[in-house]
Design a protein around this motif. Structure first.
Motif, PDB file in Angstrom:
ATOM      1  N   ALA A  71      54.372  66.031  98.189  1.00 28.98           N
ATOM      2  CA  ALA A  71      53.882  67.516  98.591  1.00 28.98           C
ATOM      3  C   ALA A  71      56.041  67.972  97.585  1.00 28.98           C
ATOM      4  O   ALA A  71      56.462  68.921  96.708  1.00 28.98           O
ATOM      5  N   GLU A  72      56.434  66.969  98.256  1.00 22.72           N
ATOM      6  CA  GLU A  72      57.745  67.140  97.920  1.00 22.72           C
ATOM      7  C   GLU A  72      58.558  66.737  96.500  1.00 22.72           C
ATOM      8  O   GLU A  72      58.489  67.762  95.435  1.00 22.72           O
ATOM      9  N   ARG A  73      57.876  65.944  95.845  1.00 22.47           N
ATOM     10  CA  ARG A  73      57.976  64.945  94.728  1.00 22.47           C
ATOM     11  C   ARG A  73      56.775  66.496  93.317  1.00 22.47           C
ATOM     12  O   ARG A  73      56.460  66.127  91.729  1.00 22.47           O
ATOM     13  N   GLY A  74      56.134  66.998  93.602  1.00 23.30           N
ATOM     14  CA  GLY A  74      55.355  67.834  93.113  1.00 23.30           C
ATOM     15  C   GLY A  74      53.971  66.797  92.528  1.00 23.30           C
ATOM     16  O   GLY A  74      53.826  67.169  91.628  1.00 23.30           O
ATOM     17  N   PHE A  75      53.194  65.635  92.944  1.00 24.61           N
ATOM     18  CA  PHE A  75      52.686  64.672  92.868  1.00 24.61           C
ATOM     19  C   PHE A  75      50.878  65.272  92.819  1.00 24.61           C
ATOM     20  O   PHE A  75      51.220  65.712  93.248  1.00 24.61           O
ATOM     21  N   GLN A  76      50.479  66.113  91.631  1.00 26.32           N
ATOM     22  CA  GLN A  76      49.276  66.164  92.084  1.00 26.32           C
ATOM     23  C   GLN A  76      48.028  65.693  92.509  1.00 26.32           C
ATOM     24  O   GLN A  76      48.026  64.466  91.776  1.00 26.32           O
ATOM     25  N   PHE A  77      46.685  66.002  92.770  1.00 19.98           N
ATOM     26  CA  PHE A  77      45.785  65.154  93.311  1.00 19.98           C
ATOM     27  C   PHE A  77      44.920  65.187  92.594  1.00 19.98           C
ATOM     28  O   PHE A  77      45.219  66.362  91.149  1.00 19.98           O
ATOM     29  N   LYS A  78      44.385  63.683  91.707  1.00 23.17           N
ATOM     30  CA  LYS A  78      43.608  64.248  90.904  1.00 23.17           C
ATOM     31  C   LYS A  78      42.235  63.512  91.444  1.00 23.17           C
ATOM     32  O   LYS A  78      42.264  62.143  92.113  1.00 23.17           O
ATOM     33  N   ASN A  79      41.181  64.154  91.079  1.00 23.52           N
ATOM     34  CA  ASN A  79      39.964  62.653  90.491  1.00 23.52           C
ATOM     35  C   ASN A  79      39.059  62.488  89.419  1.00 23.52           C
ATOM     36  O   ASN A  79      38.108  62.331  89.454  1.00 23.52           O
ATOM     37  N   GLY A  80      39.872  62.786  88.269  1.00 24.64           N
ATOM     38  CA  GLY A  80      38.608  61.678  87.381  1.00 24.64           C
ATOM     39  C   GLY A  80      39.923  62.979  85.869  1.00 24.64           C
ATOM     40  O   GLY A  80      40.926  62.932  85.583  1.00 24.64           O
ATOM     41  N   ALA A  81      39.091  63.218  84.471  1.00 22.05           N
ATOM     42  CA  ALA A  81      39.245  63.295  83.412  1.00 22.05           C
ATOM     43  C   ALA A  81      38.340  64.261  82.279  1.00 22.05           C
ATOM     44  O   ALA A  81      36.905  63.906  83.216  1.00 22.05           O
ATOM     45  N   ALA A  82      38.816  64.831  82.337  1.00 19.23           N
ATOM     46  CA  ALA A  82      38.273  66.334  81.059  1.00 19.23           C
ATOM     47  C   ALA A  82      38.848  65.869  79.832  1.00 19.23           C
ATOM     48  O   ALA A  82      39.231  65.913  79.204  1.00 19.23           O
ATOM     49  N   PHE A  83      37.572  66.380  79.188  1.00 18.49           N
ATOM     50  CA  PHE A  83      37.726  65.994  77.139  1.00 18.49           C
ATOM     51  C   PHE A  83      37.450  67.666  77.606  1.00 18.49           C
ATOM     52  O   PHE A  83      36.629  67.934  77.473  1.00 18.49           O
ATOM     53  N   LEU A  84      37.965  67.354  75.705  1.00 17.87           N
ATOM     54  CA  LEU A  84      37.876  68.990  75.255  1.00 17.87           C
ATOM     55  C   LEU A  84      37.373  69.473  73.634  1.00 17.87           C
ATOM     56  O   LEU A  84      39.224  68.551  73.173  1.00 17.87           O
ATOM     57  N   CYS A  85      37.358  69.544  72.921  1.00 13.86           N
ATOM     58  CA  CYS A  85      37.116  69.418  71.518  1.00 13.86           C
ATOM     59  C   CYS A  85      36.268  70.337  70.655  1.00 13.86           C
ATOM     60  O   CYS A  85      35.128  70.706  71.001  1.00 13.86           O
ATOM     61  N   GLY A  86      37.068  71.855  70.606  1.00 12.56           N
ATOM     62  CA  GLY A  86      36.587  73.195  70.083  1.00 12.56           C
ATOM     63  C   GLY A  86      35.669  73.936  71.317  1.00 12.56           C
ATOM     64  O   GLY A  86      35.977  73.846  72.272  1.00 12.56           O
ATOM     65  N   ALA A 100      32.691  49.920  93.712  1.00 13.16           N
ATOM     66  CA  ALA A 100      33.816  50.352  95.114  1.00 13.16           C
ATOM     67  C   ALA A 100      35.193  50.314  94.406  1.00 13.16           C
ATOM     68  O   ALA A 100      35.921  49.844  94.007  1.00 13.16           O
ATOM     69  N   GLY A 101      35.723  51.117  95.288  1.00 13.60           N
ATOM     70  CA  GLY A 101      37.497  51.634  95.797  1.00 13.60           C
ATOM     71  C   GLY A 101      37.303  52.793  95.649  1.00 13.60           C
ATOM     72  O   GLY A 101      36.922  53.802  95.471  1.00 13.60           O
ATOM     73  N   PRO A 102      38.951  52.939  96.086  1.00 11.62           N
ATOM     74  CA  PRO A 102      38.981  54.553  95.977  1.00 11.62           C
ATOM     75  C   PRO A 102      38.868  55.122  94.357  1.00 11.62           C
ATOM     76  O   PRO A 102      38.779  54.798  93.220  1.00 11.62           O
ATOM     77  N   GLY A 103      38.610  56.718  94.450  1.00 10.06           N
ATOM     78  CA  GLY A 103      38.252  57.450  93.903  1.00 10.06           C
ATOM     79  C   GLY A 103      39.507  58.651  93.077  1.00 10.06           C
ATOM     80  O   GLY A 103      38.394  59.725  91.912  1.00 10.06           O
ATOM     81  N   THR A 104      39.800  58.446  93.555  1.00  6.49           N
ATOM     82  CA  THR A 104      41.631  59.757  94.093  1.00  6.49           C
ATOM     83  C   THR A 104      42.500  58.815  93.680  1.00  6.49           C
ATOM     84  O   THR A 104      42.754  57.596  93.922  1.00  6.49           O
ATOM     85  N   THR A 105      43.518  59.874  93.382  1.00 13.63           N
ATOM     86  CA  THR A 105      44.907  59.367  93.042  1.00 13.63           C
ATOM     87  C   THR A 105      45.515  60.534  92.570  1.00 13.63           C
ATOM     88  O   THR A 105      45.548  61.787  92.976  1.00 13.63           O
ATOM     89  N   TRP A 106      46.543  60.512  92.169  1.00 12.29           N
ATOM     90  CA  TRP A 106      48.063  61.516  91.488  1.00 12.29           C
ATOM     91  C   TRP A 106      48.411  61.374  89.903  1.00 12.29           C
ATOM     92  O   TRP A 106      47.563  60.671  89.273  1.00 12.29           O
ATOM     93  N   GLN A 107      48.565  62.393  89.654  1.00 13.31           N
ATOM     94  CA  GLN A 107      49.535  62.695  88.558  1.00 13.31           C
ATOM     95  C   GLN A 107      50.611  62.922  88.657  1.00 13.31           C
ATOM     96  O   GLN A 107      51.071  63.665  89.425  1.00 13.31           O
ATOM     97  N   VAL A 108      51.845  62.178  88.426  1.00 13.69           N
ATOM     98  CA  VAL A 108      53.432  62.362  89.104  1.00 13.69           C
ATOM     99  C   VAL A 108      54.171  62.374  87.412  1.00 13.69           C
ATOM    100  O   VAL A 108      53.574  61.764  86.810  1.00 13.69           O
ATOM    101  N   ARG A 109      55.523  62.932  87.606  1.00 20.04           N
ATOM    102  CA  ARG A 109      56.984  62.492  86.884  1.00 20.04           C
ATOM    103  C   ARG A 109      57.227  61.295  87.499  1.00 20.04           C
ATOM    104  O   ARG A 109      57.472  60.501  88.240  1.00 20.04           O
ATOM    105  N   ARG A 110      56.813  60.257  86.729  1.00 19.80           N
ATOM    106  CA  ARG A 110      57.193  59.159  86.822  1.00 19.80           C
ATOM    107  C   ARG A 110      59.037  58.935  87.010  1.00 19.80           C
ATOM    108  O   ARG A 110      59.057  57.706  87.444  1.00 19.80           O
ATOM    109  N   ALA A 111      59.571  59.945  86.565  1.00 21.18           N
ATOM    110  CA  ALA A 111      61.049  59.652  87.337  1.00 21.18           C
ATOM    111  C   ALA A 111      60.888  59.716  88.822  1.00 21.18           C
ATOM    112  O   ALA A 111      61.714  58.485  88.948  1.00 21.18           O
TER     113      ALA A 111
END
Length: 439
Positions: A71-86, A100-111
Motif C-alpha cells: 500500500a505504501e509504495r503503490g504496488f498494484q495487485f496483478k492477476n493477468g494480462a490483457a491484449f488489445l489490437c484495434g 500449480a503455484g500462485p496466480g497473482t502478483t504485483w505491478q511495481v515501481r522497480r526503484a
C-alpha cells in the motif's frame, strides 16, 4: 601495502537476482559482499512481475517485506494480462492456469521494489556497497579476485571463494571475460516513461492486468501499459528501428529538421500513441510528467553461463525481450538454481555447472524464447486474439504467461516452438472457417 579483502561470495549487482542470491546465502550463514555501482533507489523498467516470482521471493525470505509495503509504495495487485489490437480484445486470468503455484502478483515501481529487496538482504547481513564499481576481474585462480573503485575513487581488491554476476544490463563479467555472444533477435528499440495515466474507473480497462497493445499496421510493434495503484503507470513502445523512422519529422529542403523539439523522445512517444485510436482513448487524459528514456539493442546472450568459480545470474547472462515480462522471473529463478550449487562449491564438492545450472535454466528460457519469437512473427498474436481456444489450452497458455516456463508437465512446454506453431495454425483455420460462414 593494500590488504586484499576476503569473503565467501562476491555478488556484482544488487538488483533482484543479486539481492535474492545474497539473502539466500546469508540465511545459510555465508559471508556475502555485494558490489553495486549505482545508489538505490534508482529507476528501472520491468515493472510487471509474474506470479512465478512469488515462489522465488518466498524461498529467499523476501516476500513478506514486499507484502508489508504494497500500500505504501503503490504496488498494484496483478492477476493477468490483457491484449488489445484495434477492435480486438483478449485477456488471460493467471488464476485460471494449468500449473500449480500462485496466480497473482504485483505491478511495481522497480526503484522501490529493488530497494526493498536490497534492504532486506542487508537485514540478513549482506554487505552491500553502493557506489562501488568493479573495474577488473581475475578468475584464473581457484578464488576469483576483483579490483574495485569505492565511492571516493579509491581502489581496493577483494577475493572470494565464488563470484556471482548479477549486474543486469551492465553485464560486467561478459564484457571483462569476453563471454558476450550475439543475440539472434533483431535489434529493437524501447521508448518508455512513467505517466499520470488519468484512466480513472473506465469500464473497458482492468488495472489488475498489464495491457499489451499491438500496433494495427505493424504487428512487430507493441505498447505496454503497466498501471500502479496510485493512478500512475509505466508506458512504453517496442519496435524495430524502421518503425520509429516512420514517425520521424520531415526535413526541410536543406535536409534540416524543421522543429527540433518534435524529434525529442517524448514527442516521438506521443506521436506513436496518437496513431493507435483504441489506446489513445484509454490514455486520453494522461499527463507525461517524467523524462522519456530509450533503450536500444537490449537482447543479449553469452557463450556460457558459469564456470568452476563464477556464474551469471539474470540479465547478466541472457535477456530476451520485455514483451512477456520474463526478466525478473528469469533473474530470481537463476538465483534459486545457483545458490545451492554455490553452497556445494563452498563445501568442497564438485559441481557440473553445465548440467546442473546452465541447461536447467536455459530450458525455461527457451520456452520463453519460443513465445517471444512467435509473438513477433505473428503466430502467438493469432493465438492470443483467437476465439477458437478451448479452456484447457487457455489454461496452458495462462501458465506460461504467468511465468511457469519450467513446468515440464504443461503439454505445450515440450517442443514449445513446434506446438505453438501448430496451435497458431489451428487458430487461423478456425478464423478462416468463421469468415467463410459469414459469407
Amino acid at each position: 601495502m593494500n590488504t586484499i579483502q576476503q569473503t565467501d561470495v562476491v555478488i556484482i549487482g544488487a538488483g533482484p537476482s543479486g539481492s535474492s542470491a545474497a539473502a539466500l546465502l546469508r540465511q545459510k550463514g555465508y559471508a556475502v559482499t555485494v558490489i553495486e555501482k549505482q545508489y538505490f533507489p534508482r529507476f528501472s523498467i520491468g515493472e510487471s512481475l509474474l506470479p512465478q516470482c512469488m515462489v522465488f521471493l518466498e524461498e529467499a525470505g523476501l516476500l513478506d517485506t514486499i507484502r508489508e509495503h504494497v500500500a505504501e509504495r503503490g504496488f498494484q495487485f496483478k492477476n493477468g494480462a490483457a491484449f488489445l489490437c484495434g477492435e480486438k480484445r483478449s485477456h488471460y486470468d493467471f488464476t485460471e492456469k494449468f500449473s500449480a503455484g500462485p496466480g497473482t502478483t504485483w505491478q511495481v515501481r522497480r526503484a522501490d521494489f529493488d530497494h526493498l529487496l536490497a534492504q532486506q538482504a542487508q537485514q540478513y547481513g549482506a554487505d552491500i556497497r553502493f557506489g562501488h564499481e568493479v573495474t577488473a576481474v581475475d578468475v584464473d585462480a581457484d578464488q576469483p579476485m576483483l579490483t574495485v573503485l569505492d565511492e571516493s575513487q579509491q581502489q581496493y581488491q577483494i577475493q572470494a571463494k565464488f563470484l556471482l554476476d548479477a549486474s543486469g544490463f551492465g553485464r560486467i563479467l561478459p564484457k571483462l571475460l569476453d563471454l558476450e555472444s550475439p543475440s539472434n533477435f533483431p535489434v529493437r528499440r524501447a521508448i518508455f516513461t512513467h505517466i499520470e495515466d488519468g484512466i480513472g474507473d473506465r469500464a473497458d480497462f482492468d488495472r489488475n492486468k498489464i495491457l499489451i497493445t499491438v500496433h494495427e499496421n505493424d504487428h512487430r510493434a507493441w505498447y505496454w501499459l503497466i498501471p500502479f495503484a496510485d493512478g500512475r503507470a509505466s508506458f512504453g513502445v517496442v519496435a524495430e528501428q524502421d518503425f520509429f523512422n516512420h514517425y520521424s519529422v520531415p526535413l526541410d529542403a536543406d535536409g534540416h529538421v524543421t522543429d527540433v523539439t518534435q524529434n525529442e523522445p517524448e514527442a516521438l512517444l506521443k506521436r506513436i500513441l496518437a496513431d493507435d485510436l483504441s489506446l489513445s482513448q484509454v490514455l486520453q487524459h494522461a499527463k507525461f510528467d517524467t523524462p522519456v528514456r530509450t533503450l536500444v539493442g537490449y537482447s543479449a546472450n553469452v557463450k556460457q553461463l558459469a564456470s568452476r568459480n563464477y556464474a551469471l545470474l539474470g540479465n547478466a547472462g541472457e535477456f530476451l525481450d520485455p514483451v512477456f515480462s520474463s526478466g525478473v522471473t528469469i533473474a530470481l529463478k537463476s538465483s534459486s538454481l545457483a545458490v545451492p550449487l554455490v553452497e556445494r562449491v563452498l563445501n568442497g564438492e564438485q559441481v557440473d555447472w553445465m548440467q546442473e545450472y546452465e541447461l536447467p535454466l536455459r530450458k525455461g528460457i527457451q520456452v520463453f524464447r519460443a513465445y517471444v519469437e512467435s509473438w513477433y512473427e505473428g503466430g502467438f498474436q493469432d493465438v492470443v486474439f483467437s476465439t477458437h481456444q478451448n479452456e484447457s489450452i487457455r489454461r496452458m497458455i495462462s501458465s506460461l504467461l504467468a511465468g511457469y516456463a519450467w513446468d515440464d508437465q504443461n503439454p505445450i512446454h515440450k517442443n514449445a516452438k513446434s506446438r505453438l506453431s501448430a496451435l497458431a495454425e489451428y487458430c487461423r483455420e478456425g478464423l478462416a472457417q468463421e469468415k467463410a460462414l459469414e459469407v
